[in-house]
Motif scaffolding. Sequence first.
Motif, PDB file in Angstrom:
ATOM      1  N   VAL A  34      39.331  36.225  42.167  1.00 19.55           N
ATOM      2  CA  VAL A  34      39.902  36.315  40.818  1.00 19.55           C
ATOM      3  C   VAL A  34      40.517  37.698  40.608  1.00 19.55           C
ATOM      4  N   SER A  35      39.821  38.729  41.039  1.00 18.76           N
ATOM      5  CA  SER A  35      40.335  40.103  40.882  1.00 18.76           C
ATOM      6  C   SER A  35      41.625  40.299  41.662  1.00 18.76           C
ATOM      7  N   VAL A  37      43.845  37.958  42.336  1.00 14.78           N
ATOM      8  CA  VAL A  37      44.905  37.261  41.601  1.00 14.78           C
ATOM      9  C   VAL A  37      45.368  38.109  40.422  1.00 14.78           C
ATOM     10  N   VAL A  38      44.418  38.731  39.735  1.00 17.78           N
ATOM     11  CA  VAL A  38      44.764  39.605  38.599  1.00 17.78           C
ATOM     12  C   VAL A  38      45.664  40.735  39.069  1.00 17.78           C
ATOM     13  N   LYS A  41      49.253  39.143  40.539  1.00 17.17           N
ATOM     14  CA  LYS A  41      50.086  38.407  39.582  1.00 17.17           C
ATOM     15  C   LYS A  41      50.254  39.116  38.247  1.00 17.17           C
ATOM     16  N   ASN A  42      49.671  40.298  38.151  1.00 16.04           N
ATOM     17  CA  ASN A  42      49.763  41.059  36.910  1.00 16.04           C
ATOM     18  C   ASN A  42      49.211  40.252  35.729  1.00 16.04           C
ATOM     19  N   LYS A  43      48.095  39.605  35.944  1.00 11.80           N
ATOM     20  CA  LYS A  43      47.424  38.834  34.901  1.00 11.80           C
ATOM     21  C   LYS A  43      46.232  39.607  34.366  1.00 11.80           C
ATOM     22  N   GLU A  44      45.636  39.057  33.317  1.00 11.07           N
ATOM     23  CA  GLU A  44      44.455  39.688  32.739  1.00 11.07           C
ATOM     24  C   GLU A  44      43.291  38.700  32.751  1.00 11.07           C
ATOM     25  N   LEU A  45      42.098  39.218  32.916  1.00 11.95           N
ATOM     26  CA  LEU A  45      40.899  38.405  32.815  1.00 11.95           C
ATOM     27  C   LEU A  45      40.675  37.997  31.350  1.00 11.95           C
ATOM     28  N   ALA A  47      39.561  34.462  33.854  1.00 11.71           N
ATOM     29  CA  ALA A  47      40.153  33.276  34.491  1.00 11.71           C
ATOM     30  C   ALA A  47      39.436  32.050  33.930  1.00 11.71           C
TER      31      ALA A  47
END
Length: 398
Positions: A34-35, A37-38, A41-45, A47
């Motif tokens: 998960v980390s 992917v964050v 992909k420049n995403k935020e937790l 998930a």
Amino acid sequence: MSFAASEAVKYLIDEHDAKSAAIESLKTSVFEWVSAVVGLKNKELPAFIFIDELDRCRPSYAVEMLETIKHIFDIDGVVFVVATDTEQLQHAVKAVYGEGFDAKIYLGRFFNSRYSLKAPNLENFLEVHSDASKLSGDYLRDLKIEVLPFNEDAKATLRNISVILDAFKVSARTAIQIADRVVATISNMPRGSKIDILMLTALLCIKEKDHNLFDEIVSGKFERVVQSGDSKKTIYLNDFLETYIPESSHMRHIEMNFDPQEYAPNFKIYSHQNAVANPYTSGIYRFYLLEYLQEIFSSHFGSAGKNRSGIFFLGEGRRSPTQEQTPLEKLCKTLTEEYKKHQYDTDAQMLGVPALLWVKFLYIRNKFESIDMDEYKDFVELASPLDWMGKDELPEVD
């Protein structure tokens, strides 16, 4: 024996330690994934992991899934969203732990927050999940299939279907299935066919809710005898449906967008008199659902008792050689009288009794009453549409 017991305990401890280590390793791996992917992909937790329809799984599987989520996948940055029918899930828990088990408290241990979703608006819901294009005027004309009530706009027909579905209180899932079956039936009918969509939808609803009631209706044998004081009272289908569907649905509107001039530019009231001009204009005619069920649906299946509305049931008053008026002439006379009552109120001319009279007019003029009970039974059970496939088309009709 002492040595064997000691070895057994050691084995269980080793197994427990191995499982704990495996669980911790799994948690670490998932968190690292998960980390990653964050970061990539420049995403935020967090998930989110969605689990849908857990209540429809085998009870033991559903319980194991919940316990696994709680004890194994309790991972920072990961949120599980479980979409379920909580009441049904409680039944699943009781099936595993016993009927006396407090399933509500048990389930409360698993969820940090609960949200209840409102029942969807069926009209909007069906627009998303059903192929409404096959209810459009263009599609029906291409197939030369005549439906009642006809609406050029497929959304209006879908709205009528949703009124029926809502009145019979079917679930959202069942609503989709019934709407799809209505569309499938129409799209598989031979050219030149005709069908009342409201009647078909109502029968599909009744069959889903009560198969025995459906059999009684389509056999034309519905009748209830109840004790009323010292005497017995016969309950016919039109009275039964008044209590069968909720009162809140009685005055829901069914709409039909049509031009009366297209079907009857003139009214013939008596065969020995000259015709008079039809005063009704084109527009959206709205009639009440309960009146339709009582005076058209019930009458078609031969179970209509006392007529309380003041307008005759479908097929009532068929002319014998000694009678002055045909059913259509009688309808024209009643339509004329209704128009005079509301001649200065255009909205009233298209609502309630006048609108239902026009439905009856179309039933007789366009021979919708010729679709017998066995045909509707076949429609609902999808026997006729399947049998038609590959057969010669019906002759085209004007």
